[in-house]
Design a protein around this motif. Structure first.
Motif, PDB file in Angstrom:
ATOM      1  N   ASP A  24       0.844  -1.194   0.000  1.00 50.99           N
ATOM      2  CA  ASP A  24       0.000   0.000   0.000  1.00 50.99           C
ATOM      3  C   ASP A  24       0.886   1.253   0.000  1.00 50.99           C
ATOM      4  O   ASP A  24       0.711   2.161  -0.830  1.00 50.99           O
ATOM      5  CB  ASP A  24      -0.919  -0.026   1.229  1.00 50.99           C
ATOM      6  CG  ASP A  24      -1.878   1.140   1.287  1.00 50.99           C
ATOM      7  OD1 ASP A  24      -2.219   1.691   0.217  1.00 50.99           O
ATOM      8  OD2 ASP A  24      -2.319   1.499   2.405  1.00 50.99           O
ATOM      9  N   HIS A  58       1.431   4.199  -2.728  1.00 50.72           N
ATOM     10  CA  HIS A  58       1.300   5.635  -2.383  1.00 50.72           C
ATOM     11  C   HIS A  58       2.450   6.429  -2.990  1.00 50.72           C
ATOM     12  O   HIS A  58       2.253   7.508  -3.544  1.00 50.72           O
ATOM     13  CB  HIS A  58       1.320   5.844  -0.860  1.00 50.72           C
ATOM     14  CG  HIS A  58       0.130   5.299  -0.143  1.00 50.72           C
ATOM     15  ND1 HIS A  58       0.149   4.978   1.190  1.00 50.72           N
ATOM     16  CD2 HIS A  58      -1.128   5.001  -0.583  1.00 50.72           C
ATOM     17  CE1 HIS A  58      -1.035   4.527   1.547  1.00 50.72           C
ATOM     18  NE2 HIS A  58      -1.828   4.532   0.485  1.00 50.72           N
ATOM     19  N   HIS A 113      -5.541   3.360  -6.714  1.00 48.98           N
ATOM     20  CA  HIS A 113      -6.365   3.493  -5.511  1.00 48.98           C
ATOM     21  C   HIS A 113      -7.851   3.599  -5.834  1.00 48.98           C
ATOM     22  O   HIS A 113      -8.683   3.030  -5.127  1.00 48.98           O
ATOM     23  CB  HIS A 113      -5.899   4.684  -4.671  1.00 48.98           C
ATOM     24  CG  HIS A 113      -4.884   4.294  -3.643  1.00 48.98           C
ATOM     25  ND1 HIS A 113      -3.575   4.066  -3.968  1.00 48.98           N
ATOM     26  CD2 HIS A 113      -4.985   4.028  -2.312  1.00 48.98           C
ATOM     27  CE1 HIS A 113      -2.909   3.695  -2.885  1.00 48.98           C
ATOM     28  NE2 HIS A 113      -3.748   3.660  -1.860  1.00 48.98           N
ATOM     29  N   HIS A 144      -6.814  -3.679   1.821  1.00 49.76           N
ATOM     30  CA  HIS A 144      -6.584  -2.575   0.873  1.00 49.76           C
ATOM     31  C   HIS A 144      -5.249  -2.728   0.126  1.00 49.76           C
ATOM     32  O   HIS A 144      -5.178  -2.512  -1.089  1.00 49.76           O
ATOM     33  CB  HIS A 144      -6.634  -1.267   1.659  1.00 49.76           C
ATOM     34  CG  HIS A 144      -6.180  -0.080   0.912  1.00 49.76           C
ATOM     35  ND1 HIS A 144      -6.830   0.399  -0.205  1.00 49.76           N
ATOM     36  CD2 HIS A 144      -5.122   0.748   1.106  1.00 49.76           C
ATOM     37  CE1 HIS A 144      -6.191   1.463  -0.654  1.00 49.76           C
ATOM     38  NE2 HIS A 144      -5.158   1.690   0.117  1.00 49.76           N
ATOM     39  N   ASN A 147      -4.578  -3.023  -4.004  1.00 52.50           N
ATOM     40  CA  ASN A 147      -3.639  -2.195  -4.781  1.00 52.50           C
ATOM     41  C   ASN A 147      -2.663  -3.061  -5.567  1.00 52.50           C
ATOM     42  O   ASN A 147      -2.346  -2.784  -6.729  1.00 52.50           O
ATOM     43  CB  ASN A 147      -2.820  -1.296  -3.844  1.00 52.50           C
ATOM     44  CG  ASN A 147      -3.581  -0.073  -3.398  1.00 52.50           C
ATOM     45  OD1 ASN A 147      -4.320   0.511  -4.167  1.00 52.50           O
ATOM     46  ND2 ASN A 147      -3.409   0.309  -2.149  1.00 52.50           N
TER      47      ASN A 147
END
Ligand SMILES: [Fe+2]
Length: 387
Positions: free
Chosen positions: A198, A202, A267, A281, A285
């Motif tokens: 994750d 990002h 996302h 999550h 991704n």
């Protein structure tokens, strides 16, 4: 002399204390913020791992009372936010302390939004919809991934429409983030993988975002390097202190970047997926990242080549037509190395779900900063590639 005009950019961050033992400063900071009784928001895994003990002791030592709200599920739901609001009001709390990963921190933010703005949490979907500031919020992250402790984001699941709602506002930046990598000592390798991926995404999405800037670029690239260099080592040995520390540093830097650039199609599509099947999550991704990067590459080839250099590739030595392929292969290798090589069909998705997923993804606020515009059909094709 000619000057280049720079588009206006802002950079928002909370007060951050990082390093071993910072988690034990909760009491002091709560008292500094004027808190007399805090609502502790956490989840059963964090409680079981023992990470609340020192936080509660530090509150007691400063004479700050507390009440526990520690049943938050992974992918926090709108109903849980409103339950937390009731508890906060019944117990006459005046501040919130979130201890955990993205789920408790996002739930804590949701509770704060509703307390201050007195509407249903799902009405705040989108960017800059929050009018009144939330109560004082202190975060202690216990995963190296979500960076909700520094971000302007809260993601809440709408269990009626089966989608995740993104709420983005400067009002959601916590007052204090106490980043203590000791707290990741109890993570399992699979949690380290999901959270680390994750954070890695990002970094990538922040670096190629339409809203990137001088400050976010520095953090995004540093995060990509740190996570790439330390994720497999931390998974192999969760007691590897150096790897965990650098992973936590990478997650923090990725958070500072994406909080200020927003995210992108990975996302947006992962939120739609998580709303439907409630999967982790970071896993969502990971299922999508290589496909989206392949699609986005042509919109920002120089930026993706800089990312590739951080992964140890040498795009300058490759023919331009081979550079995208090399980057995508490296991402696929990483998926394999962290054990998240699965397909959408392995997660219970059927082909007939794709049109609905694509509609939800296209309306997610994260899509607005993706470097390449997508049509509904583009999003469907990306899901099909990941199927
Ligand atoms: Fe994320």
């Amino acid at each position: 002399m000619t000057t280049t005009k720079t588009e206006l950019r802002k950079f928002v961050a909370p007060e951050i204390v990082y390093g071993t033992g910072s988690r034990c400063l909760v009491g002091r900071y709560a008292r500094n913020l004027g808190a007399t009784r805090v609502l502790i928001v956490s989840d059963p895994g964090v409680v079981l791992a023992g990470w609340l003990r020192e936080v509660l002791a530090s509150l007691e030592s400063e004479g700050v009372r507390y009440h526990l709200f520690v049943g938050v599920s992974s992918n926090p739901r709108a109903e849980e936010v409103h339950q937390g609001v009731q508890v906060y009001l019944q117990e006459h709390c005046d501040a919130i302390v979130a201890v955990g990963g993205g789920s408790p921190m996002d739930c804590a933010k949701g509770i704060g939004i509703v307390l201050a703005n007195k509407e249903h949490i799902l009405t705040f979907e989108g960017v800059d919809r929050i009018v009144r500031p939330i109560p004082p919020l202190i975060c202690v992250p216990t995963t190296a991934g979500s960076s909700a402790d520094v971000s302007q984001f809260a993601i809440i699941t709408d269990t009626v429409r089966h989608l995740k709602v993104s709420i983005i506002s400067k009002a959601l930046v916590p007052d204090i983030s106490l980043v203590d990598y000791d707290t990741t000592r109890t993570l399992t390798p699979s949690l380290i993988a999901c959270c680390g991926m994750d954070a890695f995404v990002h970094g990538i999405e922040a670096f190629v975002s339409n809203a990137h800037s001088l400050l976010t670029d520095v953090y995004a690239l540093a995060a990509i390097s740190l996570i790439w260099n330390n994720l497999p080592a931390a998974m192999e040995d969760p007691l590897n202190e150096a790897a965990r520390q650098q992973l936590m540093d990478g997650s923090l830097e990725a958070g500072l970047a994406f909080s200020n650039t927003s995210l992108g199609a990975v996302h947006a599509m992962a939120h739609a997926l998580g709303g439907l099947i409630d999967n982790p999550h970071g896993e969502a991704n990971t299922l999508l990242v290589d496909h989206v990067v392949a699609f986005n590459y042509e919109a920002a080839p120089e930026r993706f080549d800089l990312i590739a250099k951080r992964l140890g590739l040498e795009p300058a030595r490759l023919a331009p037509g081979k550079r995208k392929e090399a980057l995508v292969s490296a991402l696929q290798q990483l998926k394999h190395d962290v054990g998240l090589e699965m397909k959408l069909r392995d997660k219970g998705i059927s082909r007939s779900d794709i049109p609905l997923l694509a509609r939800h993804a296209l309306s997610d606020p994260c899509m607005a900063t993706n470097p390449r515009r997508l049509t509904l059909r583009d999003v469907e094709v990306l899901y099909e590639q990941a199927f």
